[in-house]
Motif scaffolding. Structure first.
Motif, PDB file in Angstrom:
ATOM      1  N   THR A  34       0.829  -1.198   0.000  1.00 43.78           N
ATOM      2  CA  THR A  34       0.000   0.000   0.000  1.00 43.78           C
ATOM      3  C   THR A  34       0.871   1.260   0.000  1.00 43.78           C
ATOM      4  N   GLN A  35       2.100   1.105  -0.492  1.00 44.02           N
ATOM      5  CA  GLN A  35       2.973   2.262  -0.658  1.00 44.02           C
ATOM      6  C   GLN A  35       2.471   3.078  -1.839  1.00 44.02           C
ATOM      7  N   ALA A  36       2.096   4.317  -1.575  1.00 46.98           N
ATOM      8  CA  ALA A  36       1.486   5.146  -2.615  1.00 46.98           C
ATOM      9  C   ALA A  36       2.447   5.400  -3.774  1.00 46.98           C
ATOM     10  N   GLN A  37       1.911   5.340  -4.984  1.00 51.29           N
ATOM     11  CA  GLN A  37       2.639   5.663  -6.197  1.00 51.29           C
ATOM     12  C   GLN A  37       1.971   6.853  -6.877  1.00 51.29           C
ATOM     13  N   GLU A  38       2.684   7.462  -7.790  1.00 42.97           N
ATOM     14  CA  GLU A  38       2.129   8.553  -8.587  1.00 42.97           C
ATOM     15  C   GLU A  38       2.357   8.213 -10.057  1.00 42.97           C
ATOM     16  N   PHE A  41      -6.682   9.230  -4.472  1.00 41.14           N
ATOM     17  CA  PHE A  41      -6.054   8.664  -3.283  1.00 41.14           C
ATOM     18  C   PHE A  41      -6.039   7.136  -3.348  1.00 41.14           C
ATOM     19  N   HIS A  42      -4.976   6.552  -2.809  1.00 42.94           N
ATOM     20  CA  HIS A  42      -4.959   5.101  -2.715  1.00 42.94           C
ATOM     21  C   HIS A  42      -5.831   4.660  -1.544  1.00 42.94           C
ATOM     22  N   THR A  43      -6.033   3.364  -1.426  1.00 45.23           N
ATOM     23  CA  THR A  43      -7.098   2.847  -0.564  1.00 45.23           C
ATOM     24  C   THR A  43      -6.873   3.069   0.931  1.00 45.23           C
ATOM     25  N   LEU A  44      -5.632   3.334   1.371  1.00 41.77           N
ATOM     26  CA  LEU A  44      -5.367   3.573   2.791  1.00 41.77           C
ATOM     27  C   LEU A  44      -4.955   5.017   3.070  1.00 41.77           C
ATOM     28  N   ASP A  45      -5.211   5.904   2.136  1.00 40.99           N
ATOM     29  CA  ASP A  45      -4.886   7.310   2.359  1.00 40.99           C
ATOM     30  C   ASP A  45      -5.634   7.822   3.593  1.00 40.99           C
ATOM     31  N   ASP A  46      -4.976   8.640   4.394  1.00 43.57           N
ATOM     32  CA  ASP A  46      -5.594   9.163   5.611  1.00 43.57           C
ATOM     33  C   ASP A  46      -6.853   9.974   5.323  1.00 43.57           C
ATOM     34  N   ASP A  47      -6.954  10.512   4.119  1.00 40.53           N
ATOM     35  CA  ASP A  47      -8.100  11.354   3.768  1.00 40.53           C
ATOM     36  C   ASP A  47      -9.220  10.582   3.059  1.00 40.53           C
ATOM     37  N   ASP A  52      -2.273   1.130  -4.242  1.00 33.32           N
ATOM     38  CA  ASP A  52      -1.147   2.061  -4.278  1.00 33.32           C
ATOM     39  C   ASP A  52      -1.397   3.308  -5.124  1.00 33.32           C
ATOM     40  N   ALA A  53      -2.573   3.472  -5.678  1.00 32.23           N
ATOM     41  CA  ALA A  53      -2.861   4.628  -6.523  1.00 32.23           C
ATOM     42  C   ALA A  53      -4.369   4.831  -6.604  1.00 32.23           C
ATOM     43  N   GLY A  54      -4.771   5.976  -7.149  1.00 33.48           N
ATOM     44  CA  GLY A  54      -6.196   6.236  -7.305  1.00 33.48           C
ATOM     45  C   GLY A  54      -6.428   7.432  -8.196  1.00 33.48           C
ATOM     46  N   TYR A  55      -7.668   7.661  -8.555  1.00 32.71           N
ATOM     47  CA  TYR A  55      -8.020   8.826  -9.353  1.00 32.71           C
ATOM     48  C   TYR A  55      -9.451   9.233  -9.042  1.00 32.71           C
ATOM     49  N   PHE A  56      -9.821  10.436  -9.478  1.00 31.65           N
ATOM     50  CA  PHE A  56     -11.177  10.920  -9.271  1.00 31.65           C
ATOM     51  C   PHE A  56     -11.678  11.498 -10.590  1.00 31.65           C
ATOM     52  N   GLY A  57     -12.993  11.731 -10.651  1.00 34.41           N
ATOM     53  CA  GLY A  57     -13.542  12.313 -11.869  1.00 34.41           C
ATOM     54  C   GLY A  57     -14.891  12.953 -11.652  1.00 34.41           C
ATOM     55  N   LEU A  58     -15.251  13.808 -12.594  1.00 29.32           N
ATOM     56  CA  LEU A  58     -16.548  14.477 -12.643  1.00 29.32           C
ATOM     57  C   LEU A  58     -17.164  14.133 -13.983  1.00 29.32           C
ATOM     58  N   GLU A 103      -9.850  -8.111   3.571  1.00 32.63           N
ATOM     59  CA  GLU A 103      -8.817  -9.140   3.712  1.00 32.63           C
ATOM     60  C   GLU A 103      -7.751  -9.027   2.635  1.00 32.63           C
ATOM     61  N   LEU A 104      -8.169  -8.772   1.413  1.00 37.56           N
ATOM     62  CA  LEU A 104      -7.222  -8.816   0.306  1.00 37.56           C
ATOM     63  C   LEU A 104      -6.249  -7.644   0.299  1.00 37.56           C
ATOM     64  N   VAL A 105      -6.700  -6.471   0.694  1.00 31.88           N
ATOM     65  CA  VAL A 105      -5.850  -5.289   0.533  1.00 31.88           C
ATOM     66  C   VAL A 105      -5.402  -4.704   1.863  1.00 31.88           C
ATOM     67  N   THR A 106      -6.348  -4.319   2.709  1.00 31.99           N
ATOM     68  CA  THR A 106      -5.983  -3.518   3.878  1.00 31.99           C
ATOM     69  C   THR A 106      -5.704  -4.343   5.122  1.00 31.99           C
ATOM     70  N   GLY A 107      -6.411  -5.460   5.296  1.00 30.49           N
ATOM     71  CA  GLY A 107      -6.313  -6.196   6.548  1.00 30.49           C
ATOM     72  C   GLY A 107      -6.935  -5.449   7.698  1.00 30.49           C
ATOM     73  N   GLU A 108      -7.678  -4.383   7.385  1.00 26.81           N
ATOM     74  CA  GLU A 108      -8.299  -3.556   8.416  1.00 26.81           C
ATOM     75  C   GLU A 108      -9.794  -3.843   8.473  1.00 26.81           C
ATOM     76  N   TYR A 109     -10.258  -4.252   9.637  1.00 22.42           N
ATOM     77  CA  TYR A 109     -11.665  -4.608   9.808  1.00 22.42           C
ATOM     78  C   TYR A 109     -12.313  -3.610  10.763  1.00 22.42           C
ATOM     79  N   THR A 110     -13.425  -3.041  10.334  1.00 22.84           N
ATOM     80  CA  THR A 110     -14.157  -2.074  11.137  1.00 22.84           C
ATOM     81  C   THR A 110     -15.614  -2.496  11.209  1.00 22.84           C
ATOM     82  N   ASP A 111     -16.172  -2.511  12.398  1.00 22.93           N
ATOM     83  CA  ASP A 111     -17.588  -2.837  12.518  1.00 22.93           C
ATOM     84  C   ASP A 111     -18.430  -1.658  12.028  1.00 22.93           C
ATOM     85  N   LEU A 112     -19.737  -1.865  11.926  1.00 23.62           N
ATOM     86  CA  LEU A 112     -20.616  -0.847  11.363  1.00 23.62           C
ATOM     87  C   LEU A 112     -20.570   0.444  12.168  1.00 23.62           C
TER      88      LEU A 112
END
Length: 442
Positions: A246-250, A276-282, A324-330, A392-401
């Motif tokens: 999950t090391q961010a790339q550009e 933003f990539h999937t674990l970006d703080d924002d 490791d990467a992401g994009y946005f659009g309108l 499970e596949l990417v973040t390994g971070e589990y959050t309840d509702l």
């Protein structure tokens, strides 16, 4: 709030979701991971067999292999014909399908709880023992080419594909998931077979299930099905495969406007940039910003582009986040002569959100829309099954509702403005798909 970062070798209770819902995780021989969410009030179960391979993972000579495999796994095994697979689910009123993405492939089904043993047995058979018959592959090649042609005929879909290619230039994530007509015609059975053998291994497999189930029963059924196929013996490790970096790339970006001419009545316009990539703080602030900007009928894009100016029927904002990467659009669909005006108006709304904090009312609406949609969506067993697989596949971070809702509600107006500023400062690419004779209205 319960949020946990789960190591790949963890076995035990992930969290108690309340109302009797319990999320549990087990690691089987060879590194197979099984995650379940028990929902005692449900009579159905959704189950998914996930492999962490997507279109980004293909070799140059095998572009399109991941999506090709998705089709071919339904074409039969030594134990079952394609008709056997289809009729097994039809016979019990169940549903079975598959989905290929840029970073994963999932074979999934929804059945009554009493039919879960059948679903596990059939999908296990498909995943472990696909025949990949050369004749079936040649037949399915034609089906996939028709699917690609159908997608290319849809100007909205085509504009999204082109935008991804320009915003993720020369990055594997920028490639179309299904390949192209040229790559599908070129890929051989050997390429697809090698791709299958390389990725479809025990350490890469994740099984998730949600609904009326018992975790130990699912573990027992999956273990028996994989063992009978001799699959555990094929493992190259005793531990699950590591998650993606999950090391961010550009990635490279091709700015400017590209126009693709198609004989359609309405043009599709997309303006996009780096996201933003999937674990970006924002990432949670991005969700709120996206909703306020273009996520519903009260959003800024809908109100300005459609309601006040009457320039489009459909308009929205979107974001795509990967490991490791992401994009946005309108996006907007409009009359061909209005494409420049619509693009300018959409960008102006993003810039305005970056220039000034949104109102308390806008923020409250965005919070309510996201939280309401999340709660309603997670009443469905399929949504809960998919949530476990993606985590499970990417973040390994589990959050309840409750934890997910708390994170959304914690986003403030300043957070939204900060995210809008990040996006507004990105280089931009614009894609227009429309007729050749389109002219700007002055």
């Amino acid at each position: 709030m319960t949020t946990k970062q789960i190591p790949v070798d963890f076995t035990g209770t992930v969290f108690d979701g309340g109302n009797g819902n319990l999320v549990r995780r087990s690691v089987l021989p060879g590194g197979v991971r099984v995650l379940t969410e028990a929902m005692p009030t449900q009579r159905s179960v959704s189950i998914g067999f996930w492999i962490a391979v997507g279109s980004r993972d293909e070799s140059p000579e095998g572009y399109g292999s991941t999506h090709f495999l998705e089709h071919l796994l339904f074409k039969g095994t030594p134990r079952r014909s394609a008709m056997d697979i289809a009729s097994a689910f039809d016979r019990v009123g169940g549903e079975a399908n598959a989905a290929t993405a840029k970073e994963s492939t999932c074979y999934h089904a929804r059945v009554l709880d009493e039919d879960l043993p059948m679903a596990i047995d059939v999908i296990s058979d498909m995943v472990t023992s696909a025949t990949l018959d050369p004749e079936e592959m040649n037949l399915e090649r034609g089906v996939i080419l028709e699917e690609l042609a159908m997608d290319a005929d849809d100007p909205g879909n085509l504009s999204h594909e082109i935008l991804a290619e320009r915003l993720l230039h020369e990055h594997p994530l920028g490639r179309p998931i299904g390949g192209t007509a040229d790559t599908i015609n070129a890929v051989t059975r050997d390429h697809v077979y090698d791709h299958y053998r390389h990725w479809y291994r025990p350490e890469e497999l994740v099984v998730t299930a949600a609904g009326g189930l018992e975790h130990d029963d699912v573990v027992r059924l999956v273990t028996a099905a994989l063992d009978s196929a001799g699959w555990f013996a094929t493992a190259t490790s005793d531990a699950p495969a590591p998650r993606r970096s999950t090391q961010a790339q550009e990635p490279g970006l091709l700015p400017g406007t590209i126009t693709v001419h198609k004989p359609v009545e309405q043009a599709s316009v997309i303006v996009g940039g780096r996201g933003f990539h999937t674990l970006d703080d924002d990432r949670f602030a991005l969700s709120v910003m996206n909703t306020a900007l273009g996520g519903g009928m009260s959003s800024r894009l809908f109100q300005e582009v459609r309601e006040r100016r009457g320039l489009a029927y459909a308009t929205y904002a979107f974001a795509a986040g990967y490991s490791d990467a992401g994009y946005f659009g309108l996006y907007a669909g409009c009359h061909p002569r209005n494409t420049e005006t619509v693009a300018e108006v959409m960008v102006a709304e993003l810039d305005a959100m970056a220039a000034q904090t949104i109102s308390a009312d806008e923020l409250d609406r965005a919070h309510g829309q996201i939280c309401g949609s999340l709660v309603l969506g997670l009443e469905d067993t399929g949504s809960r099954m998919s949530r476990l697989g993606r985590a499970e596949l990417v973040t390994g971070e589990y959050t309840d509702l409750d934890g997910a809702l708390e994170r959304i509600r914690a986003v403030g107006a300043d957070d939204v403005q900060r995210v809008a500023t990040r996006l507004a400062s990105s280089e931009r690419a614009t894609v227009v798909v429309g007729p050749e004779n389109g002219r700007e209205q002055r």
